[in-house]
Design a protein around this motif. Sequence first.
Motif, PDB file in Angstrom:
ATOM      1  N   VAL A 158       0.840  -1.195   0.000  1.00 59.61           N
ATOM      2  CA  VAL A 158       0.000   0.000   0.000  1.00 59.61           C
ATOM      3  C   VAL A 158       0.878   1.250   0.000  1.00 59.61           C
ATOM      4  O   VAL A 158       1.833   1.337   0.767  1.00 59.61           O
ATOM      5  N   SER A 159       0.550   2.188  -0.867  1.00 59.79           N
ATOM      6  CA  SER A 159       1.312   3.435  -0.948  1.00 59.79           C
ATOM      7  C   SER A 159       0.375   4.559  -1.393  1.00 59.79           C
ATOM      8  O   SER A 159      -0.823   4.346  -1.620  1.00 59.79           O
ATOM      9  N   ARG A 160       0.911   5.747  -1.553  1.00 60.31           N
ATOM     10  CA  ARG A 160       0.110   6.897  -1.983  1.00 60.31           C
ATOM     11  C   ARG A 160      -0.242   6.772  -3.460  1.00 60.31           C
ATOM     12  O   ARG A 160       0.622   6.503  -4.301  1.00 60.31           O
ATOM     13  N   TYR A 195      -5.434  12.280  -3.104  1.00 62.47           N
ATOM     14  CA  TYR A 195      -4.552  11.135  -2.866  1.00 62.47           C
ATOM     15  C   TYR A 195      -5.172  10.196  -1.840  1.00 62.47           C
ATOM     16  O   TYR A 195      -5.804  10.628  -0.873  1.00 62.47           O
ATOM     17  N   GLY A 196      -4.998   8.911  -2.084  1.00 63.25           N
ATOM     18  CA  GLY A 196      -5.503   7.912  -1.152  1.00 63.25           C
ATOM     19  C   GLY A 196      -4.523   6.774  -0.991  1.00 63.25           C
ATOM     20  O   GLY A 196      -3.572   6.623  -1.778  1.00 63.25           O
ATOM     21  N   TRP A 197      -4.746   5.960   0.051  1.00 58.91           N
ATOM     22  CA  TRP A 197      -3.916   4.778   0.262  1.00 58.91           C
ATOM     23  C   TRP A 197      -4.413   3.660  -0.648  1.00 58.91           C
ATOM     24  O   TRP A 197      -5.584   3.324  -0.658  1.00 58.91           O
ATOM     25  N   GLY A 198      -3.495   3.102  -1.448  1.00 56.80           N
ATOM     26  CA  GLY A 198      -3.891   2.029  -2.346  1.00 56.80           C
ATOM     27  C   GLY A 198      -2.690   1.409  -3.022  1.00 56.80           C
ATOM     28  O   GLY A 198      -1.556   1.500  -2.542  1.00 56.80           O
ATOM     29  N   ASN A 199      -2.948   0.783  -4.140  1.00 55.85           N
ATOM     30  CA  ASN A 199      -1.906   0.160  -4.947  1.00 55.85           C
ATOM     31  C   ASN A 199      -2.294   0.378  -6.398  1.00 55.85           C
ATOM     32  O   ASN A 199      -3.378  -0.055  -6.825  1.00 55.85           O
ATOM     33  N   LEU A 286      -6.840  -3.519   0.858  1.00 55.02           N
ATOM     34  CA  LEU A 286      -6.316  -2.150   0.842  1.00 55.02           C
ATOM     35  C   LEU A 286      -6.915  -1.309   1.979  1.00 55.02           C
ATOM     36  O   LEU A 286      -6.667  -0.106   2.059  1.00 55.02           O
ATOM     37  N   LYS A 307      -8.991   4.991   2.182  1.00 57.78           N
ATOM     38  CA  LYS A 307      -8.526   6.004   3.128  1.00 57.78           C
ATOM     39  C   LYS A 307      -7.826   7.137   2.376  1.00 57.78           C
ATOM     40  O   LYS A 307      -7.014   6.907   1.488  1.00 57.78           O
ATOM     41  N   LYS A 308      -8.158   8.357   2.763  1.00 53.67           N
ATOM     42  CA  LYS A 308      -7.578   9.526   2.110  1.00 53.67           C
ATOM     43  C   LYS A 308      -6.275   9.928   2.767  1.00 53.67           C
ATOM     44  O   LYS A 308      -6.101   9.761   3.981  1.00 53.67           O
ATOM     45  N   ILE A 309      -5.360  10.436   1.954  1.00 56.68           N
ATOM     46  CA  ILE A 309      -4.113  11.009   2.476  1.00 56.68           C
ATOM     47  C   ILE A 309      -4.255  12.518   2.400  1.00 56.68           C
ATOM     48  O   ILE A 309      -4.398  13.088   1.316  1.00 56.68           O
TER      49      ILE A 309
END
Length: 311
Positions: A158-160, A195-199, A286, A307-309
């Motif tokens: 998981v990344s930005r 931006y969100g946490w995902g792949n 995720l 989830k939002k960054i």
Amino acid sequence: MALVLFMILLASAGGHIYQYRARRQQQRQLEYAAQKMHRIIAEHTGEKLLIDTDDPSMKAVLREINALLEHNQKTIAAYRKMEISKRRMLANISHDLKTPLTVIQGYIEIILNDANASEEEMKTLLTKTNSKAAELSALIKKFFELSRLDSGDKEIAVSRVNMNELCRRNILGFYDVLTKKALQVKIDLPEDPVYGWGNDEELDRVLHNLLSNAIQYGSEGGVVGLALRSNDQTVFIDVWDQGKGIREPEQDRVFERLYTLEDSRNKAYQGSGLGLTITKRIIEQLGGRIYLESKPYVQTVFTVELKKISF
């Protein structure tokens, strides 16, 4: 003095009688609880223990036993539901594997037995055989992918992720199909990047599947939509159409393994029934969720939450 002693003895006797009665009542409650629990477990009933006592400690024990019984009943119900789902899944696996195998076998028999077939006919049969073999291979790959996701063997980093770019990239990937089908496209993306946490790779698969389904099953409505929105904590991606939709009784089942709609066995609606199940597993890994809302020929929307960054 004798009167005082008599009163003391009388009080003592009264205390012993009270304690005896309390112990007897407690014993009866315990015997009742033991017998009732034995029957509930043996007969798999949904009953609870009757709380008919003034003893606070006994009340607390009976309440906890009832809570345990309720938990046990829910566990049994979930297990039975899983067993039914598993049997249905195995039946569907058998069907979906058998169909292309039967077709492949038929083509091979024709190739082996038709000595008078021309080179062009042979090439056509081999092309069809290869196509069905590729379809079978893709289906087996999906089974394997779902198995890995369910068992936890597949770890997803998981990344930005720039959600605006993710949405643009995927809707552009369907430009030729959308143009060919003359579908109207409605895109609603915010000007500022979200931006969100995902792949990236896995979310490409998710959006590709959702957009593909919207085009395939919702083309009767003439429009396909993609929207990106967010609040302080969450990113929302909506993929929607205005086609025939999914009836309410089926909406809770669309994410089940190998579940397909009633007419999905028709050639125009064929699918393995694995795409949405895999999509759901990916989103859950995720740390997000996916859900559906559908009103036939009004709007059918799949919403992905991640989830939002925030910066």
